[in-house]
Write a protein that holds these residues in place. Structure first.
Motif, PDB file in Angstrom:
ATOM      1  N   TYR A 133       0.841  -1.205   0.000  1.00 32.86           N
ATOM      2  CA  TYR A 133       0.000   0.000   0.000  1.00 32.86           C
ATOM      3  C   TYR A 133       0.873   1.250   0.000  1.00 32.86           C
ATOM      4  CZ  TYR A 133      -3.023   3.640   1.970  1.00 32.86           C
ATOM      5  OH  TYR A 133      -3.684   4.813   2.212  1.00 32.86           O
ATOM      6  N   GLN A 134       1.867   1.281   0.882  1.00 34.32           N
ATOM      7  CA  GLN A 134       2.737   2.456   0.958  1.00 34.32           C
ATOM      8  C   GLN A 134       3.492   2.685  -0.343  1.00 34.32           C
ATOM      9  OE1 GLN A 134       3.280   4.962   3.641  1.00 34.32           O
ATOM     10  NE2 GLN A 134       1.221   4.122   3.506  1.00 34.32           N
ATOM     11  N   ALA A 135       3.962   1.617  -0.981  1.00 34.16           N
ATOM     12  CA  ALA A 135       4.654   1.746  -2.267  1.00 34.16           C
ATOM     13  C   ALA A 135       3.711   2.315  -3.325  1.00 34.16           C
ATOM     14  CB  ALA A 135       5.201   0.395  -2.709  1.00 34.16           C
ATOM     15  N   ALA A 136       2.465   1.832  -3.359  1.00 34.23           N
ATOM     16  CA  ALA A 136       1.489   2.332  -4.336  1.00 34.23           C
ATOM     17  C   ALA A 136       1.159   3.795  -4.067  1.00 34.23           C
ATOM     18  CB  ALA A 136       0.222   1.478  -4.294  1.00 34.23           C
ATOM     19  N   VAL A 137       0.967   4.156  -2.802  1.00 35.50           N
ATOM     20  CA  VAL A 137       0.666   5.551  -2.447  1.00 35.50           C
ATOM     21  C   VAL A 137       1.828   6.450  -2.847  1.00 35.50           C
ATOM     22  CG1 VAL A 137       0.319   7.150  -0.507  1.00 35.50           C
ATOM     23  CG2 VAL A 137      -0.968   5.003  -0.609  1.00 35.50           C
ATOM     24  N   GLN A 138       3.047   6.019  -2.560  1.00 34.00           N
ATOM     25  CA  GLN A 138       4.221   6.828  -2.904  1.00 34.00           C
ATOM     26  C   GLN A 138       4.295   7.054  -4.415  1.00 34.00           C
ATOM     27  OE1 GLN A 138       7.996   5.179  -1.769  1.00 34.00           O
ATOM     28  NE2 GLN A 138       9.062   7.091  -2.121  1.00 34.00           N
ATOM     29  N   ARG A 139       4.068   5.990  -5.201  1.00 29.87           N
ATOM     30  CA  ARG A 139       4.082   6.139  -6.668  1.00 29.87           C
ATOM     31  C   ARG A 139       3.013   7.124  -7.128  1.00 29.87           C
ATOM     32  NH1 ARG A 139       5.015   0.597  -6.436  1.00 29.87           N
ATOM     33  NH2 ARG A 139       2.822   0.134  -6.823  1.00 29.87           N
ATOM     34  N   CYS A 140       1.816   7.023  -6.562  1.00 33.65           N
ATOM     35  CA  CYS A 140       0.724   7.925  -6.939  1.00 33.65           C
ATOM     36  C   CYS A 140       1.059   9.371  -6.576  1.00 33.65           C
ATOM     37  CB  CYS A 140      -0.572   7.512  -6.251  1.00 33.65           C
ATOM     38  SG  CYS A 140      -1.247   5.967  -6.850  1.00 33.65           S
ATOM     39  N   CYS A 141       1.610   9.577  -5.399  1.00 32.39           N
ATOM     40  CA  CYS A 141       1.956  10.934  -4.956  1.00 32.39           C
ATOM     41  C   CYS A 141       3.015  11.548  -5.860  1.00 32.39           C
ATOM     42  CB  CYS A 141       2.434  10.913  -3.507  1.00 32.39           C
ATOM     43  SG  CYS A 141       1.127  10.558  -2.327  1.00 32.39           S
ATOM     44  N   VAL A 142       4.013  10.763  -6.226  1.00 31.40           N
ATOM     45  CA  VAL A 142       5.072  11.261  -7.102  1.00 31.40           C
ATOM     46  C   VAL A 142       4.507  11.567  -8.480  1.00 31.40           C
ATOM     47  CG1 VAL A 142       7.197  10.580  -8.290  1.00 31.40           C
ATOM     48  CG2 VAL A 142       6.958  10.171  -5.844  1.00 31.40           C
ATOM     49  N   THR A 143       3.679  10.671  -9.007  1.00 30.07           N
ATOM     50  CA  THR A 143       3.102  10.849 -10.332  1.00 30.07           C
ATOM     51  C   THR A 143       2.213  12.085 -10.398  1.00 30.07           C
ATOM     52  OG1 THR A 143       3.142   8.471 -10.734  1.00 30.07           O
ATOM     53  CG2 THR A 143       1.645   9.770 -12.095  1.00 30.07           C
ATOM     54  N   LEU A 144       1.384  12.277  -9.376  1.00 34.78           N
ATOM     55  CA  LEU A 144       0.420  13.381  -9.368  1.00 34.78           C
ATOM     56  C   LEU A 144       0.952  14.653  -8.705  1.00 34.78           C
ATOM     57  CD1 LEU A 144      -2.781  11.357  -8.465  1.00 34.78           C
ATOM     58  CD2 LEU A 144      -2.147  12.259 -10.710  1.00 34.78           C
ATOM     59  N   HIS A 145       2.126  14.581  -8.080  1.00 35.45           N
ATOM     60  CA  HIS A 145       2.696  15.717  -7.339  1.00 35.45           C
ATOM     61  C   HIS A 145       1.705  16.220  -6.287  1.00 35.45           C
ATOM     62  CE1 HIS A 145       5.945  15.770 -10.224  1.00 35.45           C
ATOM     63  NE2 HIS A 145       5.043  15.788 -11.204  1.00 35.45           N
ATOM     64  N   GLN A 146       1.136  15.267  -5.536  1.00 36.60           N
ATOM     65  CA  GLN A 146       0.147  15.575  -4.508  1.00 36.60           C
ATOM     66  C   GLN A 146       0.500  14.830  -3.224  1.00 36.60           C
ATOM     67  OE1 GLN A 146      -2.521  17.643  -4.749  1.00 36.60           O
ATOM     68  NE2 GLN A 146      -1.968  18.154  -6.854  1.00 36.60           N
ATOM     69  N   PRO A 147       0.059  15.335  -2.069  1.00 34.64           N
ATOM     70  CA  PRO A 147       0.247  14.590  -0.814  1.00 34.64           C
ATOM     71  C   PRO A 147      -0.725  13.409  -0.767  1.00 34.64           C
ATOM     72  CG  PRO A 147      -1.019  16.564  -0.405  1.00 34.64           C
ATOM     73  CD  PRO A 147      -0.585  16.630  -1.848  1.00 34.64           C
ATOM     74  N   PRO A 148      -0.480  12.446   0.100  1.00 33.52           N
ATOM     75  CA  PRO A 148      -1.350  11.265   0.187  1.00 33.52           C
ATOM     76  C   PRO A 148      -2.829  11.589   0.377  1.00 33.52           C
ATOM     77  CG  PRO A 148       0.612  10.928   1.494  1.00 33.52           C
ATOM     78  CD  PRO A 148       0.638  12.362   1.031  1.00 33.52           C
ATOM     79  N   SER A 149      -3.137  12.608   1.147  1.00 32.46           N
ATOM     80  CA  SER A 149      -4.539  12.934   1.404  1.00 32.46           C
ATOM     81  C   SER A 149      -5.273  13.438   0.165  1.00 32.46           C
ATOM     82  CB  SER A 149      -4.640  13.975   2.524  1.00 32.46           C
ATOM     83  OG  SER A 149      -3.974  15.159   2.137  1.00 32.46           O
ATOM     84  N   ARG A 150      -4.533  13.771  -0.891  1.00 29.91           N
ATOM     85  CA  ARG A 150      -5.150  14.283  -2.114  1.00 29.91           C
ATOM     86  C   ARG A 150      -5.212  13.250  -3.241  1.00 29.91           C
ATOM     87  NH1 ARG A 150      -6.308  20.010  -3.044  1.00 29.91           N
ATOM     88  NH2 ARG A 150      -6.048  19.229  -5.142  1.00 29.91           N
ATOM     89  N   VAL A 151      -4.761  12.034  -2.984  1.00 32.58           N
ATOM     90  CA  VAL A 151      -4.840  10.975  -3.990  1.00 32.58           C
ATOM     91  C   VAL A 151      -5.675   9.825  -3.445  1.00 32.58           C
ATOM     92  CG1 VAL A 151      -2.623  11.559  -5.050  1.00 32.58           C
ATOM     93  CG2 VAL A 151      -2.703   9.808  -3.293  1.00 32.58           C
ATOM     94  N   GLN A 152      -6.196   9.039  -4.358  1.00 26.39           N
ATOM     95  CA  GLN A 152      -6.966   7.865  -3.953  1.00 26.39           C
ATOM     96  C   GLN A 152      -6.638   6.728  -4.906  1.00 26.39           C
ATOM     97  OE1 GLN A 152     -11.069   8.549  -3.251  1.00 26.39           O
ATOM     98  NE2 GLN A 152     -11.556   6.404  -3.061  1.00 26.39           N
ATOM     99  N   LEU A 153      -6.239   5.607  -4.343  1.00 31.59           N
ATOM    100  CA  LEU A 153      -5.951   4.438  -5.159  1.00 31.59           C
ATOM    101  C   LEU A 153      -7.252   3.925  -5.755  1.00 31.59           C
ATOM    102  CD1 LEU A 153      -3.452   2.447  -2.921  1.00 31.59           C
ATOM    103  CD2 LEU A 153      -2.932   4.069  -4.745  1.00 31.59           C
ATOM    104  N   GLY A 154      -7.202   3.554  -7.007  1.00 30.81           N
ATOM    105  CA  GLY A 154      -8.378   3.024  -7.679  1.00 30.81           C
ATOM    106  C   GLY A 154      -8.029   1.750  -8.410  1.00 30.81           C
ATOM    107  N   GLY A 155      -8.981   1.243  -9.140  1.00 32.25           N
ATOM    108  CA  GLY A 155      -8.764   0.022  -9.901  1.00 32.25           C
ATOM    109  C   GLY A 155      -8.391  -1.132  -8.993  1.00 32.25           C
ATOM    110  N   ASP A 156      -7.483  -1.970  -9.464  1.00 36.20           N
ATOM    111  CA  ASP A 156      -7.071  -3.137  -8.681  1.00 36.20           C
ATOM    112  C   ASP A 156      -6.362  -2.760  -7.389  1.00 36.20           C
ATOM    113  OD1 ASP A 156      -8.142  -4.904 -10.512  1.00 36.20           O
ATOM    114  OD2 ASP A 156      -6.287  -5.043 -11.662  1.00 36.20           O
ATOM    115  N   TYR A 157      -5.697  -1.599  -7.347  1.00 36.25           N
ATOM    116  CA  TYR A 157      -4.990  -1.174  -6.142  1.00 36.25           C
ATOM    117  C   TYR A 157      -5.927  -0.688  -5.046  1.00 36.25           C
ATOM    118  CZ  TYR A 157      -0.173  -1.759  -7.624  1.00 36.25           C
ATOM    119  OH  TYR A 157       1.016  -2.282  -7.991  1.00 36.25           O
TER     120      TYR A 157
END
Length: 98
Positions: free
Chosen positions: A47-71
């Motif tokens: 989970y932490q690895a997926a959140v980190q990838r999403c945050c880097v990709t979107l240039h957003q903090p964790p509270s501003r991203v949401q994992l979707g799809g299979d994740y």
């Protein structure tokens, strides 16, 4: 493992293990050395690895991203993990770090 009241609405992602466990009605102190606890710890790392990838990709903090799809299954402890990821951006969420 004793359950506590889970949060009904999940807002964004988190980097706090206690917050993540609360989503499933668990506490860190509930985890032991059994197979289920080891699986939850492994899921936390995924989970932490997926959140980190999403945050880097979107240039957003964790509270501003949401994992979707299979994740999305990684969002709640005990869910199954997968290898595909879809990222949903939560543009309406306030920008703050957990």
């Amino acid at each position: 493992m004793e359950k506590i009241n889970p949060i009904s609405e999940i807002l964004g992602e988190t980097t706090d293990v206690e917050s993540w466990l609360i989503r499933a009605g668990l506490r860190f102190s509930d985890l032991g050395d059994d197979a289920a606890s080891r699986a939850i710890r492994k899921q936390w790392r995924e989970y932490q690895a997926a959140v980190q990838r999403c945050c880097v990709t979107l240039h957003q903090p964790p509270s501003r991203v949401q994992l979707g799809g299979d994740y999305a299954n990684l969002r709640i402890p005990g869910g199954t993990s997968s290898t595909n990821c879809e990222i949903d951006h939560l543009s309406s969420r306030p920008q703050s770090l957990d």
